[in-house]
Design a protein around this motif. Structure first.
Motif, mmCIF file in Angstrom:
data_model
loop_
_atom_site.group_PDB
_atom_site.id
_atom_site.type_symbol
_atom_site.label_atom_id
_atom_site.label_comp_id
_atom_site.label_asym_id
_atom_site.label_seq_id
_atom_site.Cartn_x
_atom_site.Cartn_y
_atom_site.Cartn_z
ATOM 1 N N SER A 112 6.923 6.630 -7.937
ATOM 2 C CA SER A 112 7.116 7.792 -7.085
ATOM 3 C C SER A 112 7.116 7.409 -5.611
ATOM 4 C CB SER A 112 6.021 8.833 -7.367
ATOM 5 O OG SER A 112 6.146 9.933 -6.498
ATOM 6 N N ALA A 113 6.139 6.599 -5.220
ATOM 7 C CA ALA A 113 6.044 6.175 -3.823
ATOM 8 C C ALA A 113 7.217 5.274 -3.437
ATOM 9 C CB ALA A 113 4.718 5.465 -3.590
ATOM 10 N N TYR A 114 7.667 4.456 -4.375
ATOM 11 C CA TYR A 114 8.803 3.566 -4.122
ATOM 12 C C TYR A 114 10.066 4.384 -3.841
ATOM 13 C CZ TYR A 114 11.727 -0.623 -4.882
ATOM 14 O OH TYR A 114 12.598 -1.668 -4.738
ATOM 15 N N GLU B 1 0.826 -1.200 0.000
ATOM 16 C CA GLU B 1 0.000 0.000 0.000
ATOM 17 C C GLU B 1 0.865 1.256 0.000
ATOM 18 O OE1 GLU B 1 -3.367 0.510 -0.091
ATOM 19 O OE2 GLU B 1 -3.490 -1.608 -0.626
ATOM 20 N N LEU B 2 1.990 1.214 0.702
ATOM 21 C CA LEU B 2 2.855 2.389 0.816
ATOM 22 C C LEU B 2 3.589 2.696 -0.486
ATOM 23 C CD1 LEU B 2 4.456 1.829 4.345
ATOM 24 C CD2 LEU B 2 2.856 3.638 3.700
ATOM 25 N N ALA B 3 3.834 1.670 -1.295
ATOM 26 C CA ALA B 3 4.611 1.866 -2.532
ATOM 27 C C ALA B 3 3.847 1.339 -3.738
ATOM 28 C CB ALA B 3 5.966 1.188 -2.409
ATOM 29 N N PHE C 254 7.829 -4.848 -7.860
ATOM 30 C CA PHE C 254 9.171 -4.537 -8.372
ATOM 31 C C PHE C 254 10.016 -5.804 -8.378
ATOM 32 C CE2 PHE C 254 7.476 -0.494 -7.146
ATOM 33 C CZ PHE C 254 7.984 0.389 -8.085
ATOM 34 N N GLN C 255 10.499 -6.165 -9.548
ATOM 35 C CA GLN C 255 11.242 -7.415 -9.717
ATOM 36 C C GLN C 255 12.543 -7.150 -10.472
ATOM 37 O OE1 GLN C 255 10.118 -10.122 -8.241
ATOM 38 N NE2 GLN C 255 8.091 -9.306 -7.695
ATOM 39 N N HIS C 256 13.440 -8.127 -10.454
ATOM 40 C CA HIS C 256 14.689 -8.000 -11.187
ATOM 41 C C HIS C 256 15.131 -9.372 -11.670
ATOM 42 C CE1 HIS C 256 16.905 -9.605 -7.704
ATOM 43 N NE2 HIS C 256 16.091 -8.875 -6.975
#
Length: 521
Positions: free
Chosen positions: A382-384, A376-378, A500-502
Motif C-alpha cells: 500500500s505504501a509503495y 521507512e516510507l514504503a 521489492f525485487q524483480h
C-alpha cells in the motif's frame, strides 16, 4: 454504534422540528440554532461531525457563515441548504468545499442520505467492499486451482489487484490479510503454470501464446505509426506493476481517452537488461547475443546492460520497413533530464514516433533497498503504491504527458517488467562470476536444493537465453522467494527481506500493463 453530533442552523428552525426528530430517532444528536452568529459560536465551543446550514438567514448569510466555519474548522463537513437554485450560490458553496447541497423543501430520506453519505460513507464502503470480496473469494480460489490459460491467469491477476485496491481504500483494511494469502496461493500456482508452459511459448509455433516482450512493438506499436495522424509517444516507465498503473490512471483520465488497456507477459529474466532490450530489439536474448554481439552485453561484462536500446530500436524499425520514419529516443534517469524533456516536447511533434524511457520506478525499488528513509516510507504494498502516486503527481513525467495532450499527441504507456515484495530466503551457492540479482541466478556452479520453488534451467537455449560457457545454468526464484548466500546469511536476510525485487517468476513481475490513449479534445 457511534452517535454523531449535527449542528443545524436555520432562521425557521422550529418548522424543521419533524426533521430533527427523525434524525434523533435514527441515532443522531442534533443541536438546533436559528442564526449564523449562533452557529459560529457553537462551532467555536463544541465539536460537531456535520453542519446543516441554511443559506438565506437574516444577519450573516449562509455563505458568510460557511467561510467563517471553514476558517475555524477546515475539515468540518458543511451541507448548504437553500430555497434558491441560482447558479452563483451553488458555485460559491462548492468553491468553499461544501460536503453537499440540498434544495428546499426537504424530505426526510433526502436528509438521511446526505448524512449517511458524509458520516457513514467509510463504514458503508468497507462493508460493501468486504461483502463483495467475500462473494468473489470462492470464485477466485476455484479458478486458481483449476487449469487455466495465459489469458485467464491475466484476468485472475487483474481481479486480485482490483480487490486489493478496493480493500486498501477501506478504513481498517480488515480483509487485507485474507487477500494477501489468496494472492500468495495464486502465485504458487502461477509459477507452476509458467514452469509447464514457458518453454512451449517460445518454441512451439502451433500453440496459443501470450503477447510477450519481444513482440510488443511489432504487434501493438508499429501499426499505430501513421504519418497522417498525430505523433505517437511510446512511454516505457520501467518496473511499473499493474497495480501502480491503476492508481496513476485516474490522473490521466481528464487528459486522455483510453482506447486499449491490456496486459502482456514479460520474458524471463524479468529484468531491465533482458526484458527491455527484448522490447526494443524485437528479439529474445539468445537471438540478440548472436545477431548483434557488438550491442549485446552479457552477465560477464561490467558494462551497463542498457546502453544500446536506441540502436536496438532503430534496427527493429528497419527490419519492419520503418527505417525511414522520423523518430526520437529519450532516456530519463535524473529529474533535470525530465524537466528538459518537458520543454522539448513541442519540438517532437514533427516526429512519427517518440520513445521515452523513464527510470524512476526502478530507482525507487532499488532505493527502497538501500536507503533507510525510503524503506521507512514504503514498508508494504500500500505504501509503495502511495509513494509511486505521490512521485507521479509531482513529476516532470506528468508535466510531459500534459504537454503531449495539449499538442494532440497519441500515447502508449507500458513497462518492461514488474516487481514483487520478497519475504522468504532461499539458500544458494555460486562462484565469484555469478550475477548479483536476488530473483534469478546465472552461473557455472550454482548450488541449491532443487524443488518446486525454483525454476531450474539447465539448458538455457530452450529459454532462448545466452550461455557464457557450456556449463552455464539459470535458476529463477518463484513465489515470494529471494536467493541468499550462506555466508553472512542472517545479515543478508534481514537486509533484503520485505524489499521489492524483480527477475523471477510471479504475476507481479510477469503480467504487466500496455495502454494506448488518445487525447481528449
Amino acid at each position: 454504534m457511534q452517535r454523531y453530533n449535527i449542528l443545524w442552523a436555520d432562521d425557521e428552525i422550529d418548522l424543521l422540528k419533524p426533521h430533527i426528530l427523525f434524525l434523533q430517532n435514527k441515532g443522531y444528536d442534533v443541536v438546533p440554532v436559528n442564526s449564523g452568529t449562533d452557529a459560529v459560536e457553537q462551532c467555536e465551543q463544541k465539536n460537531f461531525d456535520v453542519v446543516f446550514l441554511d443559506e438565506n438567514m437574516p444577519g450573516m448569510t449562509g455563505l458568510e457563515v460557511l467561510n467563517i466555519i471553514k476558517q475555524i474548522k477546515p475539515n468540518l463537513p458543511v451541507v448548504m441548504i437553500t430555497k434558491s437554485e441560482e447558479e452563483y450560490i451553488m458555485e460559491e458553496a462548492i468553491g468553499a468545499k461544501i460536503a453537499d447541497y440540498l434544495i428546499k423543501p426537504l424530505n426526510p430520506s433526502q436528509i438521511l442520505l446526505s448524512v449517511k453519505k458524509i458520516l457513514d460513507n467509510k463504514r458503508l464502503i468497507m462493508e460493501k467492499t468486504n461483502t463483495g470480496y467475500q462473494q468473489e473469494f470462492r470464485n477466485i480460489s476455484m479458478a486458481v486451482n483449476d487449469v487455466m490459460n495465459f489469458e485467464e491467469w491475466a484476468e485472475i491477476y487483474k481481479k486480485l489487484i482490483f480487490w486489493e485496491l478496493e480493500i486498501d481504500a477501506t478504513e481498517n483494511k480488515s480483509m487485507a490479510e485474507v487477500l494477501e494469502m489468496q494472492k500468495d496461493e495464486a502465485n504458487v500456482n502461477f509459477a507452476k503454470f509458467i514452469s509447464n508452459n514457458y518453454e512451449d511459448w517460445l518454441n512451439d509455433p502451433n500453440i496459443e501464446r501470450p503477447l510477450m516482450s519481444h513482440n510488443i512493438l511489432k504487434s501493438k506499436v508499429f501499426p499505430k505509426i501513421q504519418p497522417e495522424n498525430k505523433s505517437l509517444f511510446f512511454i516505457l516507465i520501467d518496473n511499473l506493476r499493474y497495480d501502480q498503473w491503476k492508481i496513476i490512471e485516474s490522473l490521466l483520465d481528464e487528459l486522455f481517452i483510453i482506447k486499449e488497456d491490456i496486459s502482456y507477459y514479460s520474458i524471463l529474466p524479468t529484468t531491465t537488461s533482458y526484458a527491455r532490450n527484448s522490447i526494443f530489439s524485437g528479439m529474445l536474448p539468445l537471438e540478440m547475443s548472436k545477431s548483434y554481439p557488438d550491442l549485446w552485453v552479457g552477465e560477464d561484462s561490467e558494462e551497463a546492460k542498457n546502453n544500446n536500446e536506441e540502436e536496438f530500436l532503430r534496427k527493429n524499425l528497419a527490419k519492419n520497413g520503418l527505417g525511414a520514419i522520423r523518430t526520437s529516443y529519450s532516456k530519463i534517469i535524473h529529474t533535470s533530464q525530465g524537466k528538459a524533456l518537458v520543454d522539448a516536447i513541442p519540438n517532437l511533434f514533427t516526429n512519427d514516433l517518440n520513445v521515452i524511457v523513464y527510470n524512476f520506478v526502478d530507482m525507487l525499488s532499488h532505493a527502497r533497498t538501500d536507503m533507510a528513509m525510503i524503506r521507512e516510507l514504503a514498508p508494504d504494498e500500500s505504501a509503495y503504491r502511495s509513494l509511486t502516486l505521490s512521485w507521479f503527481n509531482h513529476s516532470p513525467l506528468l508535466a510531459t504527458i500534459k504537454r503531449i495532450q495539449e499538442g494532440g499527441g497519441r500515447m502508449v504507456i507500458t513497462t518492461d517488467h514488474g516487481t514483487i515484495r520478497v519475504k522468504k530466503p532461499f539458500k544458494i551457492v555460486g562462484d565469484k562470476n555469478t550475477n548479483t540479482n536476488l530473483r534469478y541466478k546465472q552461473g557455472r556452479n550454482l548450488g541449491y536444493k532443487e524443488n518446486d520453488k525454483v525454476l531450474s534451467v539447465h539448458n538455457p537455449e530452450v529459454f532462448h537465453l545466452p550461455k557464457i560457457n557450456v556449463s552455464t545454468t539459470y535458476a529463477f526464484a518463484m513465489d515470494d522467494l529471494f536467493f541468499a548466500y550462506p555466508n553472512n546469511y542472517n545479515h543478508y536476510v534481514n537486509y533484503y527481506k520485505d524489499t521489492f525485487q524483480h527477475g523471477g517468476v510471479s504475476m507481479e513481475e510477469m503480467i504487466i500493463p500496455y495502454v494506448y490513449m488518445e487525447p481528449r479534445k
